[in-house]
Scaffold this active site. Structure first.
Site, PDB file in Angstrom:
ATOM      1  N   GLY A   1       1.643   5.309  -4.371  1.00 26.03           N
ATOM      2  CA  GLY A   1       1.240   4.336  -5.376  1.00 26.03           C
ATOM      3  C   GLY A   1      -0.254   4.258  -5.599  1.00 26.03           C
ATOM      4  O   GLY A   1      -0.716   3.451  -6.411  1.00 26.03           O
ATOM      5  N   ALA A   2      -1.022   5.107  -4.915  1.00 22.65           N
ATOM      6  CA  ALA A   2      -2.481   5.059  -5.054  1.00 22.65           C
ATOM      7  C   ALA A   2      -2.970   5.694  -6.348  1.00 22.65           C
ATOM      8  O   ALA A   2      -4.121   5.484  -6.749  1.00 22.65           O
ATOM      9  CB  ALA A   2      -3.145   5.745  -3.864  1.00 22.65           C
ATOM     10  N   GLY A   3      -2.129   6.490  -6.990  1.00 19.44           N
ATOM     11  CA  GLY A   3      -2.529   7.130  -8.240  1.00 19.44           C
ATOM     12  C   GLY A   3      -2.770   8.624  -8.126  1.00 19.44           C
ATOM     13  O   GLY A   3      -3.391   9.226  -9.009  1.00 19.44           O
TER      14      GLY A   3
ATOM     15  N   SER B   1       0.068  13.364   2.627  1.00 15.97           N
ATOM     16  CA  SER B   1      -0.552  14.082   3.755  1.00 15.97           C
ATOM     17  C   SER B   1      -1.308  13.115   4.664  1.00 15.97           C
ATOM     18  O   SER B   1      -2.538  13.109   4.692  1.00 15.97           O
ATOM     19  CB  SER B   1      -1.474  15.200   3.266  1.00 15.97           C
ATOM     20  OG  SER B   1      -2.216  14.854   2.124  1.00 15.97           O
TER      21      SER B   1
ATOM     22  N   GLY C   1      -3.677  10.204  -0.406  1.00 13.70           N
ATOM     23  CA  GLY C   1      -3.733   8.752  -0.555  1.00 13.70           C
ATOM     24  C   GLY C   1      -2.355   8.165  -0.342  1.00 13.70           C
ATOM     25  O   GLY C   1      -1.350   8.891  -0.262  1.00 13.70           O
TER      26      GLY C   1
END
Length: 206
Positions: free
Chosen positions: A41-43, A112, A38
Site C-alpha cells: 500500500g506504499a505506492g 522485499s 516498501g
C-alpha cells in the site's frame, strides 16, 4: 554464483559475443535494475507503472517485474515464511539480472522486507546499474489505503506473517532514491527517479 556481464568462459570468439556497449548503442541506454521496496500500500506499483510509462515514451526498453505477478507464476510454489520470502526475492533478483544483462531497464516492485535479501540482489548487478528506491509511507497511511483489504485481514488474524503487522519490514538505510508517497505526487516521484537514472548515465538527461 555466476558473475553478471562475465563472458570470459564463453566457447565462442569475442567477435560473436554481444557486449554491453553494443547493446547500449542499439538501445540508446544502459541496462539497469530499479528495485522499488516498501510496505504493502506504499505506492510501489503506482510508481513502477508510471516510471515504466515515462521511460517507454522516451524510447527506452523497459519492463516492470511486479511482485504479485511473479508470485502467481514463477514463485507460485512459495509461501510467506521468511525463508520463502527470501527465496522469492532471490528468484526475482536473478530474473532482474538477466533483464539488465540484455540491456533493458527492469523495474522491480516488491515488498522485499529484509535488507539481506535486497543486498543479495544488489550484488548480482554491477554498480551503477542497481538503483534501490525506498517508497516510504507510514504504516497508518498504508492501512488507511489498504487497496487489497490485506491489512484488515491481517489485523483480524486471517493473514499470518503479514509484513508490517506480524512479520518484519527493514527499511533501507541508504537507498539511492527516497520517495515519500504520503507527501509527494507520482509525477514528482517519477521525476526524481529519472534524474537519478540520468545522473548515473543509464539514460540521457531530458
Amino acid at each position: 554464483m555466476s558473475q553478471p556481464f562475465d563472458v570470459s568462459c564463453s566457447r565462442h570468439g569475442a567477435d560473436v559475443v554481444i557486449d554491453a556497449d553494443e547493446r547500449r548503442a542499439r538501445l540508446g541506454h544502459r541496462g539497469a535494475v530499479v528495485w522499488i521496496t516498501g510496505l504493502s500500500g506504499a505506492g510501489k506499483t503506482t510508481l513502477a507503472e508510471a516510471a515504466e510509462r515515462a521511460l517507454f515514451e522516451r524510447g527506452c526498453n523497459v519492463f516492470v517485474l511486479d511482485g504479485d505477478k511473479v508470485r502467481g507464476g514463477l514463485c507460485a510454489d512459495l509461501g510467506f515464511s521468511l525463508p520463502e520470502r527470501s527465496e522469492n526475492i532471490r528468484r526475482i533478483g536473478e530474473v532482474a539480472r538477466l533483464f539488465c544483462e540484455s540491456g533493458q531497464i527492469v523495474i522491480v516492485s516488491a515488498i522485499s522486507p529484509l535488507r539481506v535479501d535486497r543486498d543479495r540482489a544488489r550484488r548480482l548487478v554491477p554498480a551503477p546499474h542497481f538503483i534501490e528506491v525506498y517508497c516510504r509511507c507510514p504504516l497508518a497511511v498504508c492501512e488507511e489505503r489498504d487497496p487489497k483489504g490485506l491489512y484488515r485481514k491481517a489485523r483480524a488474524g486471517q493473514l499470518l506473517e503479514f509484513t508490517g503487522i506480524s512479520s518484519p519490514y527493514e527499511a533501507p538505510e541508504a537507498p539511492e532514491v527516497l520517495v515519500d508517497s504520503a507527501a509527494s505526487t507520482v509525477g514528482e516521484e517519477v521525476a526524481k527517479l529519472l534524474d537519478e537514472l540520468a545522473r548515473r548515465g543509464i539514460v540521457r538527461a531530458a
